[in-house]
Design a protein around this motif. Sequence first.
Motif, short mmCIF file in Angstrom:
data_model
loop_
_atom_site.label_atom_id
_atom_site.label_comp_id
_atom_site.label_asym_id
_atom_site.label_seq_id
_atom_site.Cartn_x
_atom_site.Cartn_y
_atom_site.Cartn_z
N ASP A 111 41.20 43.37 49.79
CA ASP A 111 39.76 43.22 49.57
C ASP A 111 39.35 41.74 49.59
OD1 ASP A 111 37.25 44.30 49.27
OD2 ASP A 111 37.37 44.47 47.09
N GLY A 112 39.94 41.00 50.55
CA GLY A 112 39.59 39.60 50.73
C GLY A 112 40.33 38.62 49.84
N GLN A 113 41.20 39.11 48.94
CA GLN A 113 41.93 38.25 48.01
C GLN A 113 43.41 38.26 48.34
OE1 GLN A 113 41.98 39.74 43.99
NE2 GLN A 113 43.21 38.05 43.19
N LYS A 114 44.02 37.10 48.42
CA LYS A 114 45.46 37.01 48.60
C LYS A 114 46.13 37.40 47.28
CE LYS A 114 45.72 33.66 52.37
NZ LYS A 114 46.29 32.37 52.84
N ILE A 115 46.99 38.41 47.34
CA ILE A 115 47.57 38.94 46.11
C ILE A 115 49.08 38.73 46.02
CG2 ILE A 115 45.76 40.68 45.91
CD1 ILE A 115 47.81 42.76 46.90
N SER A 116 49.68 38.13 47.03
CA SER A 116 51.13 37.94 47.03
C SER A 116 51.54 37.08 45.84
CB SER A 116 51.58 37.27 48.32
OG SER A 116 51.15 37.97 49.45
N GLY A 117 52.35 37.66 44.94
CA GLY A 117 52.89 36.89 43.83
C GLY A 117 51.94 36.64 42.68
N ILE A 118 50.78 37.29 42.63
CA ILE A 118 49.87 37.03 41.52
C ILE A 118 50.45 37.59 40.22
CG2 ILE A 118 47.84 37.03 43.01
CD1 ILE A 118 47.15 39.79 41.91
N LYS A 119 50.04 36.99 39.09
CA LYS A 119 50.59 37.38 37.79
C LYS A 119 49.48 37.38 36.75
CE LYS A 119 55.11 35.27 38.83
NZ LYS A 119 56.11 34.24 38.41
N GLY A 120 49.85 37.79 35.55
CA GLY A 120 48.97 37.67 34.40
C GLY A 120 47.67 38.45 34.55
N ARG A 121 46.57 37.80 34.21
CA ARG A 121 45.27 38.47 34.22
C ARG A 121 44.87 38.92 35.61
NH1 ARG A 121 41.51 34.70 30.18
NH2 ARG A 121 42.71 35.12 28.26
N GLU A 122 45.22 38.12 36.62
CA GLU A 122 44.87 38.51 37.99
C GLU A 122 45.58 39.80 38.39
OE1 GLU A 122 45.92 34.98 40.21
OE2 GLU A 122 43.79 34.57 40.55
N LEU A 123 46.85 39.92 38.00
CA LEU A 123 47.60 41.13 38.32
C LEU A 123 47.06 42.33 37.55
CD1 LEU A 123 49.93 42.54 39.73
CD2 LEU A 123 51.44 41.78 37.89
N LYS A 124 46.70 42.11 36.29
CA LYS A 124 46.14 43.20 35.49
C LYS A 124 44.82 43.69 36.10
CE LYS A 124 44.90 44.45 30.75
NZ LYS A 124 44.82 43.97 29.34
N ALA A 125 43.99 42.77 36.57
CA ALA A 125 42.74 43.15 37.21
C ALA A 125 43.00 43.92 38.51
CB ALA A 125 41.88 41.92 37.49
N LEU A 126 44.03 43.50 39.26
CA LEU A 126 44.37 44.19 40.50
C LEU A 126 44.79 45.63 40.25
CD1 LEU A 126 44.92 43.90 43.60
CD2 LEU A 126 47.29 43.35 42.98
#
Length: 338
Positions: free
Chosen positions: A90-105
């Motif tokens: 959805d337009g966001q690079k998600i490779s390797g994200i963690k923490g709050r960003e991962l929880k939101a994903l």
Amino acid sequence: MITPASIQAVEVSQPRQRPRPYEPLLTLDGVVKHFPAGRGKTVHSVDGVSLEVGKGEVLGLVGESGCGKSTLARTILQAVTADSGHITFDGQKISGIKGRELKALRRSMQFVFQDPYGAFDPKMRLGASLHSPLRHHGMKDQAERTARIAEMLARVGLEDDILDRYARECSGGQLQRLVIARALLLKPKFLICDEPTSALDASIRAQILNLLVELKDQLDLTLVLISHDLRVVRYLCDRVAVMYLGQIVEEAPREELFTNPRHPYTRVLLAASLAEEQQGTDTIITRLKGEPPSPIDPPSGCRFHPRCPLAQDICRTTVPPVAWPGDDHYATCHFSDQ
């Protein structure tokens, strides 16, 4: 509507079309995921996969057991981190994200498990299993959680009294509906369904497939369907990607792939599916002769060449060209255009 009888046949009772205009929701570009196997060896589970999944699309992912389908799914969902390559959602690079960003994903991407009996804690009532993810994602008000759960139970055709039971007190069909309801609680945009009907008998499979079609249209969902059953894939999916030994070897619109397969491996899978229909067996992959090579030591050149009846010298020495998934129909075979 799909019926138990129509699951046994290859014909499509309700053709599905690729959504237009096409907008990618998920993009994979050269994704690699390897695992150490001890003594300096490496398992090449996912080896340079590039894919696009359009908004509102259903992509079928097929291939033999052990080819990397489930690892690719876990990598997309960030349950494991890719070693290299890029994943955009959805337009966001998600490779390797963690923490709050991962929880939101996690709110936007959910997983429908293959084994409904193993998807729930046997010591926990089913109601608690459904309240837990909502509480974890910040819905503190119990009345609000109860209303959301009731909404999703109604969508999947279950009554509220199932919440007081344990998983062992339910049928496989009830639990699979509950697995789907739990995946939808956070109102995701994207579902990965890993063999969602393989543990069910024919009549229940038909009900679950119809339910997925209805929910996809009602909730504007995008799906990746992992399946061995090409008849189910032909019914449900808009596009199909064929995976072999960690790589995508062919991708095409559903009907184009079924009527004009370009990769020899795809042709074998389709021929096996027809043989299954004629002989009334439950396994299509056993029709392919020979065992797949080890992902620890994949063959040089084209990875399918040790099992390919059309293999020539170039197949043994040279890796076939890999197309970008924007191409409408591509196959990683030296002779795909012949």
